[in-house]
Every structure is written in structure tokens, then in C-alpha cells.
Design an enzyme around this catalytic site. Structure first.
Site, short mmCIF file in Angstrom:
data_model
loop_
_atom_site.label_atom_id
_atom_site.label_comp_id
_atom_site.label_asym_id
_atom_site.label_seq_id
_atom_site.Cartn_x
_atom_site.Cartn_y
_atom_site.Cartn_z
N GLY A 33 0.80 -1.23 0.00
CA GLY A 33 0.00 0.00 0.00
C GLY A 33 0.83 1.26 0.00
O GLY A 33 2.03 1.26 -0.28
N LEU A 35 0.34 3.60 -2.20
CA LEU A 35 0.69 3.35 -3.60
C LEU A 35 1.23 4.59 -4.30
O LEU A 35 0.78 5.71 -4.04
CB LEU A 35 -0.55 2.83 -4.34
CG LEU A 35 -1.17 1.55 -3.75
CD1 LEU A 35 -2.43 1.17 -4.55
CD2 LEU A 35 -0.19 0.40 -3.72
N HIS A 39 4.03 1.27 -8.13
CA HIS A 39 2.94 0.27 -8.02
C HIS A 39 2.01 0.39 -9.23
O HIS A 39 1.57 -0.61 -9.78
CB HIS A 39 2.13 0.51 -6.75
CG HIS A 39 2.90 0.43 -5.47
ND1 HIS A 39 3.17 1.54 -4.70
CD2 HIS A 39 3.44 -0.62 -4.81
CE1 HIS A 39 3.84 1.17 -3.62
NE2 HIS A 39 4.03 -0.14 -3.66
N GLN A 63 7.55 -9.70 7.79
CA GLN A 63 8.77 -9.27 7.12
C GLN A 63 9.44 -8.06 7.77
O GLN A 63 10.40 -7.53 7.24
CB GLN A 63 8.51 -9.03 5.63
CG GLN A 63 7.64 -7.82 5.32
CD GLN A 63 7.20 -7.82 3.86
OE1 GLN A 63 6.48 -8.70 3.41
NE2 GLN A 63 7.66 -6.84 3.10
N GLU A 150 11.42 -4.60 -10.25
CA GLU A 150 12.87 -4.82 -10.13
C GLU A 150 13.47 -3.94 -9.05
O GLU A 150 14.60 -4.12 -8.65
CB GLU A 150 13.55 -4.52 -11.48
CG GLU A 150 13.24 -5.55 -12.53
CD GLU A 150 13.97 -5.31 -13.83
OE1 GLU A 150 14.54 -4.22 -14.01
OE2 GLU A 150 13.94 -6.21 -14.68
N LYS A 151 12.71 -2.97 -8.57
CA LYS A 151 13.15 -2.12 -7.46
C LYS A 151 13.66 -2.99 -6.32
O LYS A 151 14.66 -2.68 -5.68
CB LYS A 151 11.97 -1.25 -7.01
CG LYS A 151 12.07 -0.65 -5.64
CD LYS A 151 12.91 0.59 -5.69
CE LYS A 151 13.10 1.29 -4.38
NZ LYS A 151 12.47 0.83 -3.21
N ASP A 152 12.92 -4.08 -6.05
CA ASP A 152 13.34 -5.03 -5.01
C ASP A 152 13.93 -6.24 -5.73
O ASP A 152 13.32 -7.30 -5.82
CB ASP A 152 12.13 -5.41 -4.15
CG ASP A 152 11.54 -4.19 -3.47
OD1 ASP A 152 12.08 -3.78 -2.43
OD2 ASP A 152 10.56 -3.62 -4.00
N GLN A 155 14.46 -9.56 -3.91
CA GLN A 155 13.14 -10.15 -3.64
C GLN A 155 12.58 -10.83 -4.90
O GLN A 155 12.06 -11.95 -4.84
CB GLN A 155 12.19 -9.04 -3.18
CG GLN A 155 10.72 -9.41 -3.17
CD GLN A 155 9.87 -8.26 -2.66
OE1 GLN A 155 9.89 -7.98 -1.47
NE2 GLN A 155 9.13 -7.60 -3.53
N ARG A 189 8.56 4.73 1.26
CA ARG A 189 9.35 5.28 2.37
C ARG A 189 9.94 6.65 2.05
O ARG A 189 10.48 7.31 2.94
CB ARG A 189 10.45 4.31 2.79
CG ARG A 189 9.90 3.06 3.48
CD ARG A 189 11.03 2.18 4.00
NE ARG A 189 10.56 1.12 4.88
CZ ARG A 189 10.40 -0.16 4.51
NH1 ARG A 189 10.64 -0.53 3.28
NH2 ARG A 189 9.98 -1.05 5.40
P1 AMP Z 1 5.88 -2.57 -1.69
O1 AMP Z 1 4.51 -1.97 -1.55
O2 AMP Z 1 6.99 -1.63 -1.39
O3 AMP Z 1 6.00 -3.92 -1.02
O4 AMP Z 1 6.04 -2.88 -3.24
C1 AMP Z 1 5.10 -3.66 -3.94
C2 AMP Z 1 5.62 -3.97 -5.32
O5 AMP Z 1 5.85 -2.74 -6.01
C3 AMP Z 1 6.95 -4.72 -5.30
O6 AMP Z 1 6.94 -5.69 -6.32
C4 AMP Z 1 7.95 -3.64 -5.56
O7 AMP Z 1 9.14 -4.10 -6.16
C5 AMP Z 1 7.17 -2.76 -6.53
N1 AMP Z 1 7.74 -1.40 -6.54
C6 AMP Z 1 7.97 -0.59 -5.48
N2 AMP Z 1 8.56 0.55 -5.88
C7 AMP Z 1 8.72 0.46 -7.23
C8 AMP Z 1 9.28 1.31 -8.22
N3 AMP Z 1 9.81 2.48 -7.91
N4 AMP Z 1 9.27 0.87 -9.50
C9 AMP Z 1 8.76 -0.33 -9.83
N5 AMP Z 1 8.22 -1.18 -8.94
C10 AMP Z 1 8.19 -0.80 -7.66
#
Ligand code: AMP
Length: 287
Positions: A33, A35, A39, A63, A150-152, A155, A189
Site C-alpha cells: 500500500g 501506492l 505500483h 517481514q 525490479e526495485k526489489d 526479492q 518510504r
Molecule cells: P511494496 O509496496 O513496497 O511492497 O512494493 C510492492 C511492489 O511494487 C513490489 O513488487 C515492488 O518491487 C514494486 N515497486 C515498489 N517501488 C517500485 C518502483 N519504484 N518501480 C517499480 N516497482 C516498484
């Protein structure tokens, strides 16, 4: 059609059973979330590829370590709902912690070979929490295409591997990193950054560019590439380096010599948040 919000596993299963039986392709985007455009890009890709798009919002306690930011992880369900609706999500799955974990989990999914280094070294319980909740969400959603950023990067590698190892009927789709105009990767964040820290934060992108540049100029020694990246971070007084990595993208190990598909990754603490970023480069073998 307006977006449907579902909060229980049984209701989500019932909604998806009918669609899966009708042969509809399901696209699934798991998130925590708050977002943003990163996202949104995953959701748009899921919209383009599938008949029904499900996104989940669940800040997964498994986590977060005890000293991490679970309680003050940013949340805004109303804004999330309107972003998800705008990009064409059909179903928003927003379970409570009690719904996901009605009793303490006796089962944990781990991928130690890929999870012990980098993010895993600083956050030793993090990837087991991620792998477990993602496996559980895949069990709930069923056969689907699942979209991850790919940001993570670490993961994403772990999720691809667990899906393969456990023969989970999910096609994992990796999506490119979405950035601010100055190069900072979008992240929930980023809201924690003060204005001065926000000005300093593109140092991650600059460090990646430095590493990529060294490789483009022919540097093949991973230690020297990492050193050059670390020097960029060290020059920014508000930035405190956690790790830099110049690694083989498939093993996540530092190779003796950089070759083939290389990933540069780093984690940097700037004020309260710890920011991560990465980029890739392919080194063609010499004929
Ligand atoms: P999170 O809400 O941070 O757990 O992220 C959820 C999904 O969004 C994960 O697959 C992240 O890798 C992806 N995500 C987060 N930030 C970005 C970004 N800047 N660009 C692309 N994907 C992202």
C-alpha cells in the site's frame, strides 16, 4: 466497473473461482500500500496482459524485524483505492493481519542461498517473511500472472526461485523501476525524507551511474566498481552506506570477474529511511 474491495480469503476465493473457471486470466499485484507510480506501473502492466486484475494491500508483520518500521509504515487506504481504480484494478484485496494469520504461522518459506546476503544480511528475517506471505498469497489467488518490481531485485529473484522450486502455477513478471525525474526510485518510504534528505537522495542513482560507467569503460574487477560506487555515497554527508554490490544477476554473488548479466545494488540510510536501488548491465563476451 468500479473497484471491488474484499477483506476475507473466502470472499476472494469465491470471486476468483468463477472467473478462473470461465478461463479468465488473472493478473495479481501484491503490495504493502501507500501506492505510487511504481505500483501503478505494475498494475497497468497487469491490466494490459489479463482479463481480471487483483491487487493486494497488506503490511506484512512477518517481514519486519522488531526494531523496524511496521507500526509507522505509511498507510492511506482511500488514496490507494482511487489510484488502483484509476489504473484499472478490478479487485483490491485488503486483509487484516488476523485474516492472514488467524494463528501463529507454523510454516515458513525460506530460500537461504539467495536470501542470506545484501538485504538479508542487514535484515536477517525479512526474506523469510516475504517468501512466506507471497507463497500464501499465491495459494489464495491461485494460478495467475504476478507482477513484481525490479526495485526489489533480490526479492524478485527469491520469488522466481521459490515459484520454480515449489512448482507454483504462477508466472512471475518483473517490471522496471519507476523513478522521480532526478533519478530517485519511487518508494513508499520516500515520504520520511526531510527536504534536505530528499535533495541528497539521488546519490543512489549517481552511485549506480558511476558503477555502470566504470563497467562501460571496461572495468571488470567487481571490488573496484563497488569502491567507486561507495566513494560517490561517501561524498554525500547525509548518506550512510549500508552495502554496495556488483554481482552476477542470477547467483547474487560477487564473481571473480564481472561478466554476462551484472546487477549493481546498494542500500543507503538517509535520515530515517533506508533506501535501496539497483540497475543492470549486460557485458557481452568478447568473440
Ligand atoms: P511494496 O509496496 O513496497 O511492497 O512494493 C510492492 C511492489 O511494487 C513490489 O513488487 C515492488 O518491487 C514494486 N515497486 C515498489 N517501488 C517500485 C518502483 N519504484 N518501480 C517499480 N516497482 C516498484
Amino acid at each position: 466497473m468500479s473497484i471491488e474491495t474484499i477483506t476475507t480469503v473466502d470472499e476472494l476465493r469465491a470471486a476468483l473461482d468463477t472467473r478462473q473457471a470461465a478461463g479468465d486470466r488473472i493478473g495479481f499485484v501484491p503490495t504493502m500500500g501507500f501506492l505510487h507510480d511504481g505500483h501503478a506501473s505494475l498494475m497497468q502492466r497487469a491490466r494490459a496482459d489479463n482479463d481480471l486484475v487483483v491487487a493486494s494491500i497488506f503490511v506484512n508483520p512477518l517481514q519486519f524485524a522488531a526494531d523496524e518500521d511496521l507500526d509507522d509504515y505509511p498507510r492511506d487506504l482511500a488514496a490507494d483505492r482511487s489510484l488502483a481504480e484509476r489504473v484499472g484494478v478490478d479487485v483490491l484485496f485488503v486483509p487484516s493481519t488476523a485474516e492472514m494469520y488467524p494463528r501463529p504461522m507454523a510454516t515458513t518459506v525460506t530460500v537461504p542461498d539467495l536470501a542470506s546476503r545484501w538485504e538479508g544480511a542487514t535484515r536477517p528475517t525479512h526474506f523469510a517473511g516475504v517468501a512466506t506471505v507471497v507463497t500464501k498469497l499465491f495459494g489464495i489467488v491461485g494460478p495467475c500472472r504476478a507482477y513484481f518490481g525490479e526495485k526489489d531485485f533480490q526479492q524478485l529473484c527469491i520469488i522466481r526461485r521459490l515459484v520454480e522450486d515449489l512448482s507454483i502455477p504462477v508466472e512471475v513478471v518483473g517490471c522496471p523501476i519507476i523513478r522521480e525525474p532526478d533519478g530517485l526510485a519511487r518508494s513508499s518510504r520516500n515520504v520520511y525524507l526531510t527536504p534536505a534528505e530528499r535533495t541528497a537522495a539521488p546519490v543512489l542513482r549517481r552511485a549506480l551511474d558511476e558503477g555502470l560507467e566504470r563497467i562501460s569503460q571496461g572495468e571488470r574487477n567487481p571490488a573496484l566498481v563497488m569502491e567507486a560506487m561507495a566513494a560517490v555515497v561517501a561524498a554525500e554527508p547525509l548518506a550512510h552506506l549500508d552495502y554496495v554490490a556488483a554481482i552476477d544477476a542470477s547467483t547474487l554473488e560477487v564473481p571473480p570477474q564481472l561478466n554476462g548479466t551484472v546487477r549493481l545494488m546498494l542500500a543507503v540510510k538517509i535520515g530515517r529511511p533506508r533506501l535501496i536501488d539497483n540497475d543492470g548491465i549486460t557485458i557481452e563476451a568478447k568473440p
